[in-house]
Write a protein that holds these residues in place. Sequence first.
Motif, PDB file in Angstrom:
ATOM      1  N   VAL A  86      33.803  60.895  36.766  1.00  0.00           N
ATOM      2  CA  VAL A  86      33.948  60.167  38.030  1.00  0.00           C
ATOM      3  C   VAL A  86      33.703  58.689  37.757  1.00  0.00           C
ATOM      4  N   ILE A  87      34.524  57.837  38.373  1.00  0.00           N
ATOM      5  CA  ILE A  87      34.598  56.433  37.983  1.00  0.00           C
ATOM      6  C   ILE A  87      34.568  55.527  39.212  1.00  0.00           C
ATOM      7  N   LEU A  88      33.826  54.419  39.095  1.00  0.00           N
ATOM      8  CA  LEU A  88      33.860  53.335  40.070  1.00  0.00           C
ATOM      9  C   LEU A  88      34.146  52.040  39.323  1.00  0.00           C
ATOM     10  N   VAL A  89      34.893  51.142  39.962  1.00  0.00           N
ATOM     11  CA  VAL A  89      35.219  49.838  39.368  1.00  0.00           C
ATOM     12  C   VAL A  89      35.053  48.772  40.447  1.00  0.00           C
ATOM     13  N   MET A  90      34.515  47.625  40.058  1.00  0.00           N
ATOM     14  CA  MET A  90      34.406  46.470  40.952  1.00  0.00           C
ATOM     15  C   MET A  90      34.855  45.223  40.196  1.00  0.00           C
ATOM     16  N   SER A  91      35.293  44.198  40.946  1.00  0.00           N
ATOM     17  CA  SER A  91      35.687  42.932  40.332  1.00  0.00           C
ATOM     18  C   SER A  91      35.199  41.770  41.192  1.00  0.00           C
ATOM     19  N   THR A  92      35.149  40.593  40.574  1.00  0.00           N
ATOM     20  CA  THR A  92      34.612  39.418  41.262  1.00  0.00           C
ATOM     21  C   THR A  92      35.676  38.477  41.822  1.00  0.00           C
ATOM     22  N   GLY A  93      36.941  38.805  41.673  1.00  0.00           N
ATOM     23  CA  GLY A  93      37.950  37.895  42.198  1.00  0.00           C
ATOM     24  C   GLY A  93      39.363  38.334  41.899  1.00  0.00           C
ATOM     25  N   PRO A  94      40.296  37.408  42.104  1.00  0.00           N
ATOM     26  CA  PRO A  94      41.709  37.719  41.870  1.00  0.00           C
ATOM     27  C   PRO A  94      42.039  37.758  40.384  1.00  0.00           C
ATOM     28  N   ARG A  95      43.243  38.234  40.069  1.00  0.00           N
ATOM     29  CA  ARG A  95      43.716  38.156  38.690  1.00  0.00           C
ATOM     30  C   ARG A  95      43.678  36.714  38.225  1.00  0.00           C
ATOM     31  N   ILE A  96      43.392  36.502  36.974  1.00  0.00           N
ATOM     32  CA  ILE A  96      43.432  35.143  36.417  1.00  0.00           C
ATOM     33  C   ILE A  96      44.875  34.641  36.506  1.00  0.00           C
ATOM     34  N   HIS A  97      45.067  33.457  36.975  1.00  0.00           N
ATOM     35  CA  HIS A  97      46.381  32.823  37.116  1.00  0.00           C
ATOM     36  C   HIS A  97      47.274  33.523  38.145  1.00  0.00           C
ATOM     37  N   ASP A  98      46.691  34.171  39.167  1.00  0.00           N
ATOM     38  CA  ASP A  98      47.534  34.823  40.181  1.00  0.00           C
ATOM     39  C   ASP A  98      48.415  33.768  40.844  1.00  0.00           C
ATOM     40  N   ARG A  99      49.679  34.091  40.963  1.00  0.00           N
ATOM     41  CA  ARG A  99      50.628  33.195  41.625  1.00  0.00           C
ATOM     42  C   ARG A  99      51.852  33.970  42.110  1.00  0.00           C
ATOM     43  N   ALA A 100      51.597  35.210  42.569  1.00  0.00           N
ATOM     44  CA  ALA A 100      52.678  36.062  43.054  1.00  0.00           C
ATOM     45  C   ALA A 100      52.850  35.977  44.566  1.00  0.00           C
ATOM     46  N   GLY A 101      52.092  35.095  45.216  1.00  0.00           N
ATOM     47  CA  GLY A 101      52.273  34.911  46.654  1.00  0.00           C
ATOM     48  C   GLY A 101      51.606  35.980  47.484  1.00  0.00           C
ATOM     49  N   GLY A 102      52.068  36.094  48.726  1.00  0.00           N
ATOM     50  CA  GLY A 102      51.513  37.086  49.642  1.00  0.00           C
ATOM     51  C   GLY A 102      50.289  36.566  50.381  1.00  0.00           C
ATOM     52  N   LEU A 103      49.635  37.461  51.086  1.00  0.00           N
ATOM     53  CA  LEU A 103      48.444  37.129  51.857  1.00  0.00           C
ATOM     54  C   LEU A 103      47.345  36.613  50.932  1.00  0.00           C
ATOM     55  N   ALA A 104      46.776  35.464  51.249  1.00  0.00           N
ATOM     56  CA  ALA A 104      45.675  34.897  50.462  1.00  0.00           C
ATOM     57  C   ALA A 104      44.352  35.394  51.017  1.00  0.00           C
ATOM     58  N   ALA A 105      43.353  35.524  50.152  1.00  0.00           N
ATOM     59  CA  ALA A 105      42.031  35.995  50.572  1.00  0.00           C
ATOM     60  C   ALA A 105      41.465  35.122  51.685  1.00  0.00           C
ATOM     61  N   LYS A 106      41.716  33.817  51.645  1.00  0.00           N
ATOM     62  CA  LYS A 106      41.186  32.907  52.668  1.00  0.00           C
ATOM     63  C   LYS A 106      41.826  33.134  54.041  1.00  0.00           C
ATOM     64  N   ASP A 107      42.963  33.856  54.084  1.00  0.00           N
ATOM     65  CA  ASP A 107      43.664  34.093  55.343  1.00  0.00           C
ATOM     66  C   ASP A 107      43.448  35.497  55.913  1.00  0.00           C
ATOM     67  N   ILE A 108      42.534  36.252  55.342  1.00  0.00           N
ATOM     68  CA  ILE A 108      42.252  37.603  55.846  1.00  0.00           C
ATOM     69  C   ILE A 108      41.727  37.516  57.274  1.00  0.00           C
ATOM     70  N   LYS A 109      42.274  38.366  58.138  1.00  0.00           N
ATOM     71  CA  LYS A 109      41.756  38.473  59.498  1.00  0.00           C
ATOM     72  C   LYS A 109      40.629  39.498  59.574  1.00  0.00           C
ATOM     73  N   GLY A 110      40.682  40.498  58.714  1.00  0.00           N
ATOM     74  CA  GLY A 110      39.601  41.458  58.624  1.00  0.00           C
ATOM     75  C   GLY A 110      39.479  42.422  59.777  1.00  0.00           C
ATOM     76  N   GLU A 111      40.542  42.633  60.500  1.00  0.00           N
ATOM     77  CA  GLU A 111      40.467  43.487  61.691  1.00  0.00           C
ATOM     78  C   GLU A 111      40.612  44.972  61.374  1.00  0.00           C
ATOM     79  N   ASP A 112      41.463  45.302  60.422  1.00  0.00           N
ATOM     80  CA  ASP A 112      41.760  46.711  60.188  1.00  0.00           C
ATOM     81  C   ASP A 112      41.701  47.127  58.723  1.00  0.00           C
ATOM     82  N   GLY A 113      41.305  46.236  57.849  1.00  0.00           N
ATOM     83  CA  GLY A 113      41.254  46.568  56.426  1.00  0.00           C
ATOM     84  C   GLY A 113      42.589  46.467  55.720  1.00  0.00           C
ATOM     85  N   LEU A 114      43.636  46.132  56.456  1.00  0.00           N
ATOM     86  CA  LEU A 114      44.945  45.977  55.843  1.00  0.00           C
ATOM     87  C   LEU A 114      45.281  44.507  55.640  1.00  0.00           C
ATOM     88  N   ARG A 115      45.180  43.711  56.677  1.00  0.00           N
ATOM     89  CA  ARG A 115      45.512  42.287  56.614  1.00  0.00           C
ATOM     90  C   ARG A 115      44.332  41.493  57.065  1.00  0.00           C
TER      91      ARG A 115
END
Length: 193
Positions: free
Chosen positions: A164-193
Amino acid sequence: MSQLNVRKTAYSVEEIFHEGGPAPANPLRRAAAIAIIENPFAGRYEPDIQWFMEDLKPLGLQMARRLVEMLGGADKIEGYGKGALIGEAGELEHGALWHAPGGYAMRELLNDSNAIVPSTKKVTGVGGRLDVPITHINASYVRSHFDSMEVGLNDAPKAHELAVILVMSTGPRIHDRAGGLAAKDIKGEDGLR
């Protein structure tokens, strides 16, 4: 952990300083916890297996606490994931019993986590490895945090064991630049966006 027979545990940390581009201010840190336990259902079909999830809960909390400590505290964690390797005498459903104990253990320690904990599992022989998926703890659609960490041990799982395995990380991929929703723009209402 009355029904739990733990053979061994292992913990590891990766620090990623760059992926060929400029080094970020802080390296990405990923940590994995793996516990090798006896599978009480190995070698037979057992219709009633849900009770084993209760026995797994203390182990999940122990592993999650250690990961949080290894990564410098709950406030440093931005991504998580879980998984299970099932020895050859077991079945895929035995690994599914880790979903709730593993996921809720991490979410209990990471108070502001809203997103479902991604997961994977497979039946394998000794030495099998698993790419454990990682997503942002508060919003599953944060593309910069889509990641994984390969986990496994050379002597596990034996036929009658589960890893049985658990994994955690401290941030985004190094050099992430694939676009999409940014962490700073999370609304946090439903766990999706």
